[in-house]
Design a protein around this motif. Structure first.
Motif, PDB file in Angstrom:
ATOM      1  N   ASN A   1       7.736   0.138   6.767  1.00  0.00           N
ATOM      2  CA  ASN A   1       9.062  -0.442   6.969  1.00  0.00           C
ATOM      3  C   ASN A   1       9.106  -1.517   8.045  1.00  0.00           C
ATOM      4  O   ASN A   1      10.177  -2.057   8.347  1.00  0.00           O
ATOM      5  N   SER A   2       7.969  -1.820   8.639  1.00  0.00           N
ATOM      6  CA  SER A   2       7.962  -2.778   9.739  1.00  0.00           C
ATOM      7  C   SER A   2       8.079  -4.202   9.211  1.00  0.00           C
ATOM      8  O   SER A   2       7.649  -4.521   8.096  1.00  0.00           O
ATOM      9  N   THR A   3       8.645  -5.054  10.020  1.00  0.00           N
ATOM     10  CA  THR A   3       8.816  -6.469   9.639  1.00  0.00           C
ATOM     11  C   THR A   3       7.477  -7.146   9.432  1.00  0.00           C
ATOM     12  O   THR A   3       7.295  -7.907   8.475  1.00  0.00           O
ATOM     13  N   VAL A   4       6.529  -6.870  10.325  1.00  0.00           N
ATOM     14  CA  VAL A   4       5.228  -7.521  10.210  1.00  0.00           C
ATOM     15  C   VAL A   4       4.526  -7.117   8.915  1.00  0.00           C
ATOM     16  O   VAL A   4       3.730  -7.883   8.354  1.00  0.00           O
ATOM     17  N   TYR A   5       4.842  -5.923   8.393  1.00  0.00           N
ATOM     18  CA  TYR A   5       4.232  -5.472   7.145  1.00  0.00           C
ATOM     19  C   TYR A   5       4.959  -6.043   5.922  1.00  0.00           C
ATOM     20  O   TYR A   5       4.331  -6.465   4.952  1.00  0.00           O
ATOM     21  N   THR A   6       6.282  -6.082   5.983  1.00  0.00           N
ATOM     22  CA  THR A   6       7.054  -6.495   4.806  1.00  0.00           C
ATOM     23  C   THR A   6       7.164  -8.006   4.658  1.00  0.00           C
ATOM     24  O   THR A   6       7.239  -8.526   3.538  1.00  0.00           O
ATOM     25  N   THR A   7       7.182  -8.740   5.769  1.00  0.00           N
ATOM     26  CA  THR A   7       7.374 -10.202   5.698  1.00  0.00           C
ATOM     27  C   THR A   7       6.311 -10.985   6.449  1.00  0.00           C
ATOM     28  O   THR A   7       6.409 -12.206   6.543  1.00  0.00           O
ATOM     29  N   GLY A   8       5.318 -10.324   6.987  1.00  0.00           N
ATOM     30  CA  GLY A   8       4.293 -11.008   7.762  1.00  0.00           C
ATOM     31  C   GLY A   8       3.287 -11.732   6.888  1.00  0.00           C
ATOM     32  O   GLY A   8       3.372 -11.733   5.654  1.00  0.00           O
ATOM     33  N   SER A   9       2.296 -12.317   7.530  1.00  0.00           N
ATOM     34  CA  SER A   9       1.250 -13.045   6.823  1.00  0.00           C
ATOM     35  C   SER A   9       0.371 -12.070   6.045  1.00  0.00           C
ATOM     36  O   SER A   9       0.370 -10.865   6.300  1.00  0.00           O
ATOM     37  N   ASN A  10      -0.387 -12.600   5.100  1.00  0.00           N
ATOM     38  CA  ASN A  10      -1.294 -11.760   4.317  1.00  0.00           C
ATOM     39  C   ASN A  10      -2.321 -11.066   5.203  1.00  0.00           C
ATOM     40  O   ASN A  10      -2.670  -9.902   4.982  1.00  0.00           O
ATOM     41  N   SER A  11      -2.798 -11.772   6.232  1.00  0.00           N
ATOM     42  CA  SER A  11      -3.804 -11.181   7.119  1.00  0.00           C
ATOM     43  C   SER A  11      -3.200 -10.052   7.952  1.00  0.00           C
ATOM     44  O   SER A  11      -3.836  -9.016   8.158  1.00  0.00           O
ATOM     45  N   ASP A  12      -1.953 -10.252   8.412  1.00  0.00           N
ATOM     46  CA  ASP A  12      -1.289  -9.194   9.174  1.00  0.00           C
ATOM     47  C   ASP A  12      -1.010  -7.984   8.289  1.00  0.00           C
ATOM     48  O   ASP A  12      -1.166  -6.831   8.712  1.00  0.00           O
ATOM     49  N   LYS A  13      -0.597  -8.244   7.048  1.00  0.00           N
ATOM     50  CA  LYS A  13      -0.312  -7.137   6.129  1.00  0.00           C
ATOM     51  C   LYS A  13      -1.598  -6.353   5.837  1.00  0.00           C
ATOM     52  O   LYS A  13      -1.588  -5.115   5.792  1.00  0.00           O
TER      53      LYS A  13
ATOM     54  N   ALA B   1      -5.997   5.794   1.055  1.00  0.00           N
ATOM     55  CA  ALA B   1      -6.643   5.172   2.210  1.00  0.00           C
ATOM     56  C   ALA B   1      -7.929   4.456   1.827  1.00  0.00           C
ATOM     57  O   ALA B   1      -8.270   3.406   2.394  1.00  0.00           O
ATOM     58  N   SER B   2      -8.652   4.997   0.849  1.00  0.00           N
ATOM     59  CA  SER B   2      -9.933   4.395   0.465  1.00  0.00           C
ATOM     60  C   SER B   2      -9.766   3.001  -0.118  1.00  0.00           C
ATOM     61  O   SER B   2     -10.721   2.214  -0.153  1.00  0.00           O
ATOM     62  N   LYS B   3      -8.564   2.672  -0.545  1.00  0.00           N
ATOM     63  CA  LYS B   3      -8.319   1.354  -1.142  1.00  0.00           C
ATOM     64  C   LYS B   3      -8.056   0.270  -0.092  1.00  0.00           C
ATOM     65  O   LYS B   3      -8.089  -0.920  -0.407  1.00  0.00           O
ATOM     66  N   VAL B   4      -7.786   0.664   1.150  1.00  0.00           N
ATOM     67  CA  VAL B   4      -7.415  -0.338   2.170  1.00  0.00           C
ATOM     68  C   VAL B   4      -8.362  -0.344   3.365  1.00  0.00           C
ATOM     69  O   VAL B   4      -8.214  -1.186   4.257  1.00  0.00           O
ATOM     70  N   ILE B   5      -9.318   0.579   3.402  1.00  0.00           N
ATOM     71  CA  ILE B   5     -10.277   0.639   4.504  1.00  0.00           C
ATOM     72  C   ILE B   5     -11.628   0.145   3.997  1.00  0.00           C
ATOM     73  O   ILE B   5     -12.096   0.573   2.943  1.00  0.00           O
ATOM     74  N   PRO B   6     -12.284  -0.757   4.725  1.00  0.00           N
ATOM     75  CA  PRO B   6     -13.533  -1.351   4.227  1.00  0.00           C
ATOM     76  C   PRO B   6     -14.757  -0.475   4.457  1.00  0.00           C
ATOM     77  O   PRO B   6     -14.750   0.448   5.273  1.00  0.00           O
ATOM     78  N   TRP B   7     -15.816  -0.773   3.701  1.00  0.00           N
ATOM     79  CA  TRP B   7     -17.129  -0.207   3.986  1.00  0.00           C
ATOM     80  C   TRP B   7     -17.611  -0.754   5.325  1.00  0.00           C
ATOM     81  O   TRP B   7     -17.185  -1.826   5.766  1.00  0.00           O
ATOM     82  N   ARG B   8     -18.525  -0.046   5.934  1.00  0.00           N
ATOM     83  CA  ARG B   8     -19.042  -0.508   7.228  1.00  0.00           C
ATOM     84  C   ARG B   8     -19.701  -1.882   7.105  1.00  0.00           C
ATOM     85  O   ARG B   8     -19.558  -2.719   7.999  1.00  0.00           O
ATOM     86  N   ALA B   9     -20.410  -2.132   6.025  1.00  0.00           N
ATOM     87  CA  ALA B   9     -21.098  -3.409   5.846  1.00  0.00           C
ATOM     88  C   ALA B   9     -20.122  -4.576   5.746  1.00  0.00           C
ATOM     89  O   ALA B   9     -20.512  -5.728   5.955  1.00  0.00           O
ATOM     90  N   GLU B  10     -18.869  -4.275   5.440  1.00  0.00           N
ATOM     91  CA  GLU B  10     -17.845  -5.316   5.338  1.00  0.00           C
ATOM     92  C   GLU B  10     -17.161  -5.581   6.671  1.00  0.00           C
ATOM     93  O   GLU B  10     -16.335  -6.479   6.775  1.00  0.00           O
TER      94      GLU B  10
END
Length: 607
Positions: free
Chosen positions: A127-139, A201-210
Motif C-alpha cells: 500500500n505504500s506510495t513508493v510501491y504503487t506509483t514509484g519507479s520500476n526499480s523502486d518497485k 517470494a521465490s518470484k521476486v527474490i534473485p538467485w545468489r549469482a544474480e
C-alpha cells in the motif's frame, strides 16, 4: 559516509524500538500512522525495517545460542553437558523441561517479535506510495523486501511449530487486531499459508549469482530450500493435540512433490551454490567470517556487534573445549554421544570436523579426552581471530547447506517413486563421496535395494552429515523414529559399556602425550598428529584396536572404553534422554508466564 542514509537508518531504528518496547508476548506498541507511512514510503527506511526483522534471528535468544545450541541439541549425535534439572538447558536435552524453564521463554517471544516486524513490512509495502506509483526499480526493490519479509516470517513460524506444535498464527501487525489474545491455529493451516507465501517470494527474490549478497541475506535458493523443508515437515509425522499422538501428514505425496521440485530447481543453479569438495572449509569459513569456497552455505544467521542481542556464543558455549586459562578460553557446552563417534567410518573426513577427541589445556597444548568428554567440532574459538575471555565470537549459525538440498531431493524422490531413482542415488552418493574424497576405495556403497533400504541410507547419511547443526532431532521426529532411536542407542551404549558386538575392539585406554596445537592444521591432520601410542603402522587405528596392556614409558593413560559407566545410559541425573516419553516429548512446553498472559492459549501435549 552517506549521511542521509545514516540518518534514515538511525530514525527507523528509533521507530522500531517503539514497535517492540514491551517484552510481553505479542504486546507490541504501534507507532502513529504518520510515522509508519514515512517508513514504508522510502526504500532506505524500508530496508532498515527489513534489517530489523533479520536481527530477530540473532543473539542469545535466537540462533546465536538458545535456538541453535540448546533447544535443538538432543538426539543421537550431541547432548547438553551436565546433570539434569527441569528448569535449565539440561532439562531440554533430557526431554523433561518444565513449563517454568526460562530457557524456553525469550526464544519464543523473540520469534514472535520477528513475526511482528515481518508483518509490518508485509502489511505496509503493497500500500505504500513508493510501491504503487514509484519507479520500476523502486518497485522491484520493494518487491524483494516484501519477499524477504515473507520468507523470514516463514522461518520464524517453522521454528515455533517444530518446537511447540500448534501456536497462535498472526499474519497482520498487532495494531490491526481488536485484541492479541489469539488461540492456537492448527499447524497444517499455518503450513499452507507459509508454502503459498514462499512460492510468492521465490518470484521476486534473485538467485545468489544474480546479486552479490552474502548468505546472511535471503536468496531464491533459501526460499526454495525452506519451502522444501516445510513441505517435508507437512508430509511427515508430528505430535497432534487431539488425540495427543504422532500422526503423519495427510496427502503426503503432494508435499513430497513440492520438496522434490524445489530442491531440483536449486540443484540446477550450481553457479549460485554447490557442494564444497572440502567439507572442513564449509565450517572453517563461518569461523573465519568468510564465504566458503563454493557457497555451499545457502543461508546463515549473521552474528556481529559483540553483544547478546546481535552476536552469537557459538564456539564459546559449544565447540572445542579450551581451558579457561588458555589463550582462547571457551567451548565444551555440548558433548557427543560416544556411540556417535563410532557411527563414522574411520576414513570419513566428517568425523574429525564434527567431533573433537582432544581439548586445549591451560598451556595451549592439545590432550586427548575421555570418551564421555567428546565435543562438537564445527565451532572452535581457536579457528577465529578472537582470543581471551570474550564470549561473542561473530560466528554465524548455518541454517541451510547445499548438502541438505541434495539429501532432501533424494528423500523426496524415494518417497514419490516407492524406491530410489537414479538421480536420488546420485544425489546421496555425491554427499557421501565428498566425505571419502581422500580414500574413495573405503567409501561404503549405497544400498539401493528398495524404498526401505534407501530410506535407511538417508537416515544414516543425514546423521553423519549434519552432526551438531540442530537438524537430527527434528529429522527423527518427522520420521517418527525418535522413540526407536532412543531404544537402539541405549542398546548401543550398553554394548559399548560391555565392550561387545561392534565395539569389541574399542580400546579400553588411550595412551598419549601432551602436544603442540596448530589451529591452522586441518582437523584430520590435528587428530593424526596427536601423540598417541599405537602398536602398528597405521596410527589412524588407535581408536579401533585393543590398547596395550600397560602404560608405555612417558605416556599418560586416559580411560576410553572404560570411561563408559551405567549412569550414562539410565540415571535420573545423567542418563541420555532419560525422560523421553513417546507422544509427549516430541514437543516442548510453552513457558508458563506466556500461557498466563493469554487466556486463549493452552499448554497441551501433557504438560
Amino acid at each position: 559516509m552517506n549521511t542521509k542514509r545514516y540518518i534514515k537508518i538511525l530514525g527507523v531504528s528509533l521507530i522500531l524500538l517503539t514497535f517492540n518496547s514491551c517484552d510481553d508476548y505479542l504486546d507490541v506498541n504501534s507507532p502513529s500512522n504518520t510515522s509508519e507511512s514515512e517508513v514504508y514510503n522510502d526504500t532506505d527506511y524500508t530496508y532498515s525495517a527489513l534489517i530489523a526483522v533479520y536481527n530477530q534471528l540473532a543473539g542469545d535468544n535466537g540462533y546465536g545460542n538458545r535456538i541453535s545450541s540448546i533447544i535443538g541439541q538432543a538426539a543421537d549425535d550431541f547432548k547438553t553437558s551436565g546433570d539434569y534439572s527441569c528448569n535449565d538447558r539440561r532439562g531440554i536435552s533430557m526431554y523433561a523441561a518444565c513449563a517454568t524453564n526460562t530457557e524456553l521463554d525469550r526464544p519464543f517471544r523473540q520469534l514472535y517479535t520477528g513475526i511482528e516486524r515481518a508483518n509490518l513490512l508485509i502489511f505496509n509495502i503493497p500500500n505504500s506510495t513508493v510501491y504503487t506509483t514509484g519507479s520500476n526499480s523502486d518497485k522491484a526493490l520493494m518487491d524483494r523486501y516484501y519477499g524477504e519479509a515473507l520468507t523470514l516470517r516463514a522461518q520464524f513460524y517453522y521454528e515455533l511449530i517444530r518446537n511447540w506444535g500448534d501456536v497462535p498464527f498472526q499474519d497482520k501487525p498487532s495494531s490491526q487486531y481488536e485484541h492479541i489474545f489469539l488461540p492456537k491455529t492448527d499447524r497444517d493451516e499455518v503450513y499452507e499459508v507459509l508454502l503459498a507465501d514462499l512460492e510468492k517470494a521465490s518470484k521476486v527474490i534473485p538467485w545468489r549469482a544474480e546479486s552479490n549478497d552474502p548468505t546472511s541475506r535471503v536468496t531464491k535458493a533459501y526460499v526454495k530450500g525452506l519451502r522444501a523443508r516445510i513441505a517435508l515437515a507437512r508430509a511427515g509425522y508430528s505430535l497432534r493435540r487431539n488425540p495427543v499422538q504422532m500422526v503423519k501428514g495427510t496427502d503426503a505425496n503432494k508435499y513430497y512433490q513440492i520438496a522434490r521440485d524445489e530442491t531440483f530447481d536449486i540443484m540446477q543453479q550450481r553457479g549460485s551454490h554447490n557442494l564444497n569438495p572440502n567439507y572442513e572449509d564449509v565450517f572453517r569459513a563461518i569461523n573465519e567470517g568468510r564465504m566458503d569456497n563454493t557457497n555451499e552455505m545457502i543461508f546463515q544467521v549473521g552474528a556481529f556487534g559483540g553483544n547478546s542481542r546481535t552476536d552469537s556464543k557459538l564456539g564459546y558455549y559449544n565447540g572445542l573445549r579450551h581451558n579457561a586459562a588458555s589463550k582462547w578460553n571457551g567451548g565444551g557446552g555440548l558433548t557427543a554421544l560416544p556411540t556417535y563417534f563410532y557411527e563414522f567410518n574411520r576414513y570419513d573426513q566428517r568425523r574429525d570436523v564434527t567431533i573433537n577427541v582432544f581439548e586445549i589445556n591451560a598451556d595451549d597444548l592439545s590432550q586427548v579426552v575421555k570418551i564421555d568428554a567428546l565435543t562438537d567440532g564445527k565451532f572452535r574459538k581457536s579457528w577465529t581471530k578472537v582470543t581471551g575471555p570474550s564470549q561473542n565470537l561473530g560466528i554465524n549459525w548455518p541454517v541451510l547447506r547445499f548438502a541438505d538440498v541434495l539429501l532432501m531431493y533424494a528423500e523426496a524422490e524415494n518417497e514419490l517413486n516407492a524406491g530410489p531413482t537414479a538421480s536420488a542415488i546420485e544425489a546421496l552418493r555425491e554427499v557421501r563421496a565428498r566425505a571419502f574424497s581422500q580414500n574413495p576405495s573405503q567409501m561404503p556403497e549405497v544400498n539401493v535395494g528398495g524404498h526401505d533400504a534407501f530410506f535407511k541410507e538417508i537416515v544414516q547419511e543425514r546423521l553423519l552429515e549434519f552432526g551438531g547443526e540442530s537438524i537430527r532431532k527434528y529429522d527423527l521426529i518427522r520420521w517418527n523414529l525418535l522413540g526407536d532411536v532412543v531404544t537402539q542407542t541405549r542398546q548401543k551404549l550398553q554394548r559399548l559399556l560391555d565392550g561387545t558386538g561392534e565395539y569389541v575392539n574399542v580400546p579400553k585406554y588411550i595412551y598419549y602425550k601432551v602436544g603442540s596445537y596448530t589451529p591452522s592444521q586441518n582437523a584430520q591432520q590435528t587428530v593424526l598428529s596427536l601423540d598417541t601410542y599405537f602398536v602398528g603402522t597405521d596410527k589412524g587405528n588407535v581408536f579401533y584396536a585393543p590398547s596395550a596392556a600397560s602404560t608405555p614409558t612417558g605416556y599418560t593413560r586416559i580411560n576410553w572404553q572404560t570411561a563408559m559407566v551405567a549412569t550414562m545410559i539410565n540415571d535420573e541425573r545423567k542418563g541420555w534422554m532419560q525422560y523421553y516419553k513417546a507422544n509427549h516429548s516430541e514437543l516442548l512446553p510453552i513457558f508458563q508466564d506466556i500461557i498466563n498472559t493469554n487466556y486463549n492459549l493452552t499448554q497441551d501435549y501433557g504438560y
